[in-house]
Design an enzyme around this catalytic site. Structure first.
Site, PDB file in Angstrom:
ATOM      1  N   GLY A 134       0.647  -4.875   0.998  1.00 32.11           N
ATOM      2  CA  GLY A 134      -0.545  -4.918   0.150  1.00 32.11           C
ATOM      3  C   GLY A 134      -0.304  -5.624  -1.175  1.00 32.11           C
ATOM      4  N   GLU A 186       4.804  -4.888   7.323  1.00 33.49           N
ATOM      5  CA  GLU A 186       4.073  -3.816   8.018  1.00 33.49           C
ATOM      6  C   GLU A 186       4.582  -3.530   9.427  1.00 33.49           C
ATOM      7  OE1 GLU A 186       2.664  -6.205   6.214  1.00 33.49           O
ATOM      8  OE2 GLU A 186       1.134  -5.359   4.897  1.00 33.49           O
ATOM      9  N   GLU A 213      -0.735  -9.187  -0.385  1.00 33.89           N
ATOM     10  CA  GLU A 213      -2.178  -9.362  -0.128  1.00 33.89           C
ATOM     11  C   GLU A 213      -2.949  -9.435  -1.451  1.00 33.89           C
ATOM     12  OE1 GLU A 213      -1.987  -5.968   2.603  1.00 33.89           O
ATOM     13  OE2 GLU A 213      -2.915  -7.231   4.122  1.00 33.89           O
ATOM     14  N   ALA A 242       0.876  -1.169   0.000  1.00 32.95           N
ATOM     15  CA  ALA A 242       0.000   0.000   0.000  1.00 32.95           C
ATOM     16  C   ALA A 242       0.915   1.221   0.000  1.00 32.95           C
ATOM     17  CB  ALA A 242      -0.893  -0.029   1.225  1.00 32.95           C
TER      18      ALA A 242
HETATM   19  N1  CAA Z   1       4.582   3.122  -0.949  1.00 34.29           N
HETATM   20  C1  CAA Z   1       4.946   4.283  -1.535  1.00 34.29           C
HETATM   21  N2  CAA Z   1       6.063   4.406  -2.266  1.00 34.29           N
HETATM   22  C2  CAA Z   1       6.851   3.313  -2.388  1.00 34.29           C
HETATM   23  C3  CAA Z   1       6.535   2.093  -1.779  1.00 34.29           C
HETATM   24  C4  CAA Z   1       5.313   2.010  -1.035  1.00 34.29           C
HETATM   25  N3  CAA Z   1       4.901   0.876  -0.464  1.00 34.29           N
HETATM   26  N4  CAA Z   1       7.507   1.206  -2.059  1.00 34.29           N
HETATM   27  C5  CAA Z   1       8.417   1.862  -2.815  1.00 34.29           C
HETATM   28  N5  CAA Z   1       8.025   3.137  -3.012  1.00 34.29           N
HETATM   29  C6  CAA Z   1       8.719   4.193  -3.763  1.00 34.29           C
HETATM   30  C7  CAA Z   1       9.916   4.706  -2.994  1.00 34.29           C
HETATM   31  O1  CAA Z   1       9.513   5.670  -2.040  1.00 34.29           O
HETATM   32  C8  CAA Z   1      10.755   5.282  -4.112  1.00 34.29           C
HETATM   33  O2  CAA Z   1      10.225   6.544  -4.476  1.00 34.29           O
HETATM   34  P1  CAA Z   1      11.238   7.767  -4.833  1.00 34.29           P
HETATM   35  O3  CAA Z   1      11.996   7.290  -6.025  1.00 34.29           O
HETATM   36  O4  CAA Z   1      10.279   8.883  -5.133  1.00 34.29           O
HETATM   37  O5  CAA Z   1      12.090   7.958  -3.627  1.00 34.29           O
HETATM   38  C9  CAA Z   1      10.496   4.329  -5.271  1.00 34.29           C
HETATM   39  O6  CAA Z   1       9.279   3.641  -4.948  1.00 34.29           O
HETATM   40  C10 CAA Z   1      11.572   3.287  -5.430  1.00 34.29           C
HETATM   41  O7  CAA Z   1      11.753   2.629  -4.190  1.00 34.29           O
HETATM   42  P2  CAA Z   1      13.168   2.518  -3.451  1.00 34.29           P
HETATM   43  O8  CAA Z   1      14.065   3.631  -3.838  1.00 34.29           O
HETATM   44  O9  CAA Z   1      12.893   2.305  -1.995  1.00 34.29           O
HETATM   45  O10 CAA Z   1      13.701   1.168  -4.116  1.00 34.29           O
HETATM   46  P3  CAA Z   1      14.739   0.131  -3.467  1.00 34.29           P
HETATM   47  O11 CAA Z   1      15.095  -0.807  -4.573  1.00 34.29           O
HETATM   48  O12 CAA Z   1      15.813   0.808  -2.735  1.00 34.29           O
HETATM   49  O13 CAA Z   1      13.839  -0.676  -2.395  1.00 34.29           O
HETATM   50  C11 CAA Z   1      11.909  -1.833  -1.586  1.00 34.29           C
HETATM   51  C12 CAA Z   1      12.760  -1.458  -2.810  1.00 34.29           C
HETATM   52  C13 CAA Z   1      12.707  -2.802  -0.686  1.00 34.29           C
HETATM   53  C14 CAA Z   1      10.656  -2.546  -2.111  1.00 34.29           C
HETATM   54  C15 CAA Z   1      11.539  -0.561  -0.797  1.00 34.29           C
HETATM   55  O14 CAA Z   1      10.997   0.382  -1.707  1.00 34.29           O
HETATM   56  C16 CAA Z   1      10.549  -0.777   0.292  1.00 34.29           C
HETATM   57  O15 CAA Z   1      10.884  -1.294   1.358  1.00 34.29           O
HETATM   58  N6  CAA Z   1       9.254  -0.389   0.059  1.00 34.29           N
HETATM   59  C17 CAA Z   1       8.229  -0.429   1.053  1.00 34.29           C
HETATM   60  C18 CAA Z   1       7.755  -1.853   1.282  1.00 34.29           C
HETATM   61  C19 CAA Z   1       6.680  -1.890   2.362  1.00 34.29           C
HETATM   62  O16 CAA Z   1       6.934  -1.582   3.510  1.00 34.29           O
HETATM   63  N7  CAA Z   1       5.451  -2.293   1.985  1.00 34.29           N
HETATM   64  C20 CAA Z   1       4.350  -2.405   2.906  1.00 34.29           C
HETATM   65  C21 CAA Z   1       3.574  -1.131   2.930  1.00 34.29           C
HETATM   66  S1  CAA Z   1       2.384  -1.086   4.224  1.00 34.29           S
HETATM   67  C22 CAA Z   1       1.051  -1.968   3.639  1.00 34.29           C
HETATM   68  O17 CAA Z   1       1.067  -2.517   2.551  1.00 34.29           O
HETATM   69  C23 CAA Z   1      -0.129  -1.984   4.561  1.00 34.29           C
HETATM   70  C24 CAA Z   1      -1.256  -2.831   4.153  1.00 34.29           C
HETATM   71  O18 CAA Z   1      -1.228  -4.035   4.270  1.00 34.29           O
HETATM   72  C25 CAA Z   1      -2.473  -2.232   3.673  1.00 34.29           C
END
Ligand code: CAA
Length: 262
Positions: free
Chosen positions: A113, A136, A116, A68
């Site tokens: 998400g 999360e 999911e 998400a």
């Molecule tokens: N939401 C918003 N933006 C996201 C995102 C997310 N879940 N995942 C990645 N992005 C964005 C980053 O912010 C980044 O944007 P910018 O270029 O503008 O800075 C872009 O995508 C590229 O990501 P990274 O630079 O972080 O890429 P990376 O290769 O270094 O890392 C990754 C990849 C390990 C997937 C890392 O992006 C990450 O950890 N993402 C978040 C994963 C996460 O925590 N997901 C769970 C979200 S909570 C949820 O989903 C709740 C629910 O159940 C409803």
């Protein structure tokens, strides 16, 4: 079928719809817009009998869906978060209850998400580069789109507990070992293989496929006796279809069947 969206690409390949979540710069993260469009697409697919199977994937080579949208959630208060989770659940439930089978072609990160969403599909295929997890708890929340409920129905309770409570991500080979995905393929082969499977499913008797999906999902919802009662009813319903007559006659006449979906 509705096919024009801002955040989704929808390509029709005969009876197979290939849906691509298209926000590669944000690793296809699910914001309000993507969720609303997925909901609209689901409603449209539900009433599109010409579409007999669906493949769902993510744009770019890096992510299926990285979760998400964290930027969209960061400032939410509880009431807003509840609305967001309710929308997410409507999307996942809608996808899961589509009459057509849905194959997730997991082409990279499937986190939060994203996992999911993949688990709301019937069959998961993964690229060697795919990475899975429910991270999360590492950002102060918990799964909000069904992960705490669907993961333990897909893998063992203990494996789900470790994934959900540690927040650690894991590679495709581990997802295969856990039974979360059916196959792990080189990235270049993933979409062709997912489409091939979708076309095979689409070639089978459509109403029989739909009712089989319905029975399959009933197996996870109630006691065995109820699931078996559902199966008996659906089985008998099929004997009112032209495709049952065609399928069995074709077998007896040693020729391939021609199904009409009636
Ligand atoms: N939401 C918003 N933006 C996201 C995102 C997310 N879940 N995942 C990645 N992005 C964005 C980053 O912010 C980044 O944007 P910018 O270029 O503008 O800075 C872009 O995508 C590229 O990501 P990274 O630079 O972080 O890429 P990376 O290769 O270094 O890392 C990754 C990849 C390990 C997937 C890392 O992006 C990450 O950890 N993402 C978040 C994963 C996460 O925590 N997901 C769970 C979200 S909570 C949820 O989903 C709740 C629910 O159940 C409803």
């Amino acid at each position: 079928m509705q096919s024009q969206f801002e955040t989704l690409l929808v390509e029709l390949d005969g009876p197979v719809a290939v849906v691509t979540i298209n926000r590669p710069k944000a690793l296809n993260a699910l914001n309000q817009k993507v969720l609303e469009e997925l909901l609209a697409l689901g409603n449209s697919l539900r009433t599109s009998p010409a579409v007999r199977a669906v493949v769902l994937t993510g744009a770019g080579e890096k992510a299926f869906v990285a979760g998400a949208d964290i930027a969209a959630m960061a400032a939410m208060q509880p009431a807003e978060a509840l609305g967001f989770a309710e929308l997410g659940h409507r999307v996942m439930d809608g996808l899961e209850s589509l009459p057509q089978p849905v194959i997730a072609a997991v082409n990279g990160f499937a986190l939060g998400g994203g996992l999911e969403l993949a688990m709301a599909c019937d069959i998961l295929l993964a690229s060697e580069s795919a990475r899975f997890g429910q991270p999360e708890v590492s950002i102060g929340v918990m799964p909000g789109f069904g992960g705490s409920q669907r993961l333990p129905r897909r893998v063992s309770f203990g494996a789900a507990a470790e994934i959900l409570l540690s927040g650690d991500s894991f590679p495709a080979a581990e997802a295969l070992r856990l039974g979360l995905v059916n196959r792990v393929l080189p990235l270049a082969d993933l979409l062709p293989e997912a489409k091939k499977l979708a076309h095979k499913i689409a070639s089978r008797a459509p109403v029989a496929v739909q009712k089989t999906k319905q029975a399959l999902h009933a197996s996870r919802q109630g006691p065995l006796s109820e699931g078996n009662a559902t199966e008996r009813q659906l089985f008998s319903d099929l004997f009112a279809t032209a495709d049952q007559k065609e399928g069995m006659t074709a077998f007896l006449q040693k020729r391939p069947p021609t199904y009409t979906g009636q």
